[in-house]
Design an enzyme around this catalytic site. Structure first.
Site, PDB file in Angstrom:
ATOM      1  N   LYS B 194      78.463  66.065  34.362  1.00 46.69           N
ATOM      2  CA  LYS B 194      77.748  65.424  33.165  1.00 46.69           C
ATOM      3  C   LYS B 194      76.536  66.243  33.197  1.00 46.69           C
ATOM      4  O   LYS B 194      75.845  66.520  34.155  1.00 46.69           O
ATOM      5  CB  LYS B 194      77.497  64.034  32.869  1.00 46.69           C
ATOM      6  N   THR B 205      71.883  69.626  40.923  1.00 49.06           N
ATOM      7  CA  THR B 205      72.256  69.370  39.632  1.00 49.06           C
ATOM      8  C   THR B 205      72.557  68.233  39.079  1.00 49.06           C
ATOM      9  O   THR B 205      72.557  67.150  39.784  1.00 49.06           O
ATOM     10  CB  THR B 205      73.496  70.309  39.452  1.00 49.06           C
TER      11      THR B 205
END
Lengths: 420, 420
Positions: B194, B205
């Site tokens: 996501k 990330t």
């Protein structure tokens, strides 16, 4: 390829109420005209003539792809200045003469040569700046064609017109002044500047021309200038994009009756430093206030950092964060995004020692939202057009203040426009 | 304070045509449900159960204000893994449990403790992630209240539903897969992710969960993962804003019939590395393609740099430049702004050695615009939604590729919205 058309843009909501009344600086004369560098009929060239005896100092972009005129100014300032001669500054808009290969220096030589010839001064005393499109050859001939006229129309009262002449995407002309009484007489300082987009000065900024009648020899003048850069032009950012062409030139004509400034520690030197700092701060803030699409003027104060370098990193991370800047545009007291920016900065930070203030309100401390947090009050504060964000890192004593503006649809409108 | 509502957002124009068919990974089961973390009735919790024998590796945000769940995962991965036990991953959206003081770790303990209890595994084997609002305490009780139901509804086929469950501002669910034949059997890899705004991963990330049936011990698994980060999740940026909460977890159940991977140099290890890289690249690109407001997917290739660090600096300066990104949004082949970005990067650069390409066209070389420059062709190229910008610095052999998206009104709409 990077001209920015004015397109009937409205004046920034943050613009000063009026342009200041600028005193005459003896030894400086201005003229401006329309050479048709990019658009016919637009005033796009400014000439300033400086009397013999004028000492020059400068500061320029650190960009590794800096423009030809910047390289030329730097070369000319690297050597000894021949103060027996007059000097000149010539500025054109419409073309930055940047990334134009060898043609770039040839164009600089043509333009500065033309000025040297008309004003009877050495080319080594002619400083040029170009602003506008990157990557297209400068039409030097159009500029040299009007230098004769400019030379015939120089005026001591031309500073305000000069401020207008150097504008490109600016929505208002930028001027600032300071004066103070020194031993023997008054010293005056006048500055004009241009700049809105492509602003994240890393040593010296958009185009800034500061004139004073103080008598200061070149080396000392350069030191006095350099001292003021960190807290003025190196402390602003509009969009983090550092230009190829930014330049600041400070010219001291020596025509004041005040005693010469010969020692950094004298009372006059200290007063001069203060006055110069005021002019530079004023102009730097005006540049931010004319940031493309800006609706908010934001001061970011970082304190309690482990080092000045960390304080600067944190301040700039906040000031350059698209998420912080859009929250400000949306008048959202979104301190969570400020936490994010502190975290990404690479500076030493301890979540549990962080204190975040918007205005006088503490919004977060000791690792979480402040007990006194009042959302209604915080939201009301965000409606102001001058905002102060404070971040204390609680790790040391270093601090840093920078200024920026918000990120709005206006910025996208201006910069996502084909060939703008 | 930083929830992002979906507000009926349309699917990114860059989204893949369809969600991939994800193979079952033996030893992994999924369940998802609605706990009402922020909005009632929204699916906001995902649970993954991992069979005993599963090795776990991870990569997390380097943010110095990282969230509680990130700190907890890092602590759990620092020690020796008890592979005799099962493991689990629990993810909630609606609240990032970031900057929540001591309450943050308490909430993590509650949630992971709840999972440990329901699944009869040690809490040290339960990994959690939270995404959403920063600075508001996590309503842990609402999450623990549904863990029993989740535990009763685990399914091997639940990966697609899991990809949907972890979305927040995403406009499409993100999945990727790879399989290859190894000695003894097939090895499968499945990944879900996501992320759209607040993306500039600096080590690992947004939220990414990768599952494989390969048998790899934890230390080697971590090394195989780390090798792939530089060219995938550390090579993307949407808006340069690195989140407080980003996490990637890679779980290897060991249920494949293929021989175990014990040596980085074996054929199986090399095939695994390649397949893992493909899954990570695919997911990283999907995250960029869902960048807030994105309409263009942009690859920036820097070559000829003096060092890898310089290549990275230049690539990120271009990929993060608001002026480059808005030009791309405006379909303007504005290579001058790319020159500006190279210049501001701080990397070693020589204006006269620069070559700039858009697609296959050389737009600038040897310090100025290319003789072959064809404005019509360059403009036509910019209308594509996948663009490749190439910059050769001509100073060395180092290179770097990063991916980003454009900067549009959509980004401002989403992020300048009050309390978004």
């Amino acid at each position: 390829m990077d001209s920015k058309s004015k397109k009937g843009k409205s004046v920034s909501p943050l613009a000063p109420k009026s342009f200041p009344e600028l005193p005459v600086i003896r030894g400086v004369e201005f003229a401006s005209g329309a050479a048709g560098v990019k658009y016919k009929g637009r005033t796009d060239v400014m000439l300033a003539r400086l009397a013999p005896g004028t000492a020059i100092a400068g500061a320029f972009t650190k960009s590794s792809t800096r423009a030809a005129s910047v390289l030329d100014c730097q070369a000319k300032l690297a050597g000894k200045q021949d103060l027996s001669q007059g000097a000149a500054i010539i500025v054109n808009s419409g073309n930055a003469n940047a990334f134009t290969g060898r043609n770039g220096q040839d164009s600089v030589d043509k333009v500065t040569g033309g000025v040297a010839s008309v004003l009877s001064i050495p080319r080594s005393r002619v400083f040029s700046s170009s602003t506008g499109v990157i990557g297209e050859p400068l039409p030097a001939d159009r500029i040299t064609a009007i230098i004769g006229d400019l030379g015939a129309n120089l005026s001591e009262d031309g500073a305000a017109a000069a401020a207008n002449a150097i504008m490109t995407t600016d929505t208002f002309p930028k001027g600032a002044k300071a004066s103070f009484k020194a031993e023997g007489g008054t010293i005056n300082i006048v500055g004009i500047a241009k700049g809105s987009g492509m602003i994240a000065p890393d040593m010296a900024t958009m185009l800034v021309y500061i004139f004073t009648d103080a008598m200061v020899e070149p080396g000392l003048l350069q030191r006095l200038l350099s001292k003021q850069l960190e807290t003025t032009f190196n402390a602003i950012t509009v969009d983090s994009d550092t230009s190829t062409s930014d330049a600041l030139i400070l010219a001291a004509t020596g025509k004041s009756e005040a005693e010469p400034i010969t020692d950094m520690r004298s009372a006059t030197a200290r007063a001069f430093t203060k006055a110069l700092g005021e002019v530079m701060t004023d102009l730097a803030h005006q540049v931010v206030k004319d940031g493309e699409g800006a609706t908010k003027f934001v001061e970011v104060n970082v304190t309690g950092a482990a080092s000045v370098q960390d304080a600067h990193r944190v301040a700039m991370a906040i000031a350059n964060s698209p998420l912080v800047k859009t929250a400000i545009a949306g008048e959202d007291a979104n301190w969570g995004r400020v936490v994010m920016a502190v975290g990404k900065s690479g500076a030493q930070a301890d979540r549990d020692r962080l204190t975040i203030r918007f205005g006088d309100m503490i919004l977060a401390e000791n690792g979480w939202r402040a007990p006194s947090y009042d959302e209604a009050a915080a939201s009301a504060y965000m409606k102001q057009d001058h905002l102060v964000l404070g971040v204390d890192l609680g790790l040391g004593k270093a601090k840093r203040t920078v200024w920026t503006c918000d990120l709005t649809h206006g910025y996208i409108d201006i910069n996502a426009d084909y060939r703008s």
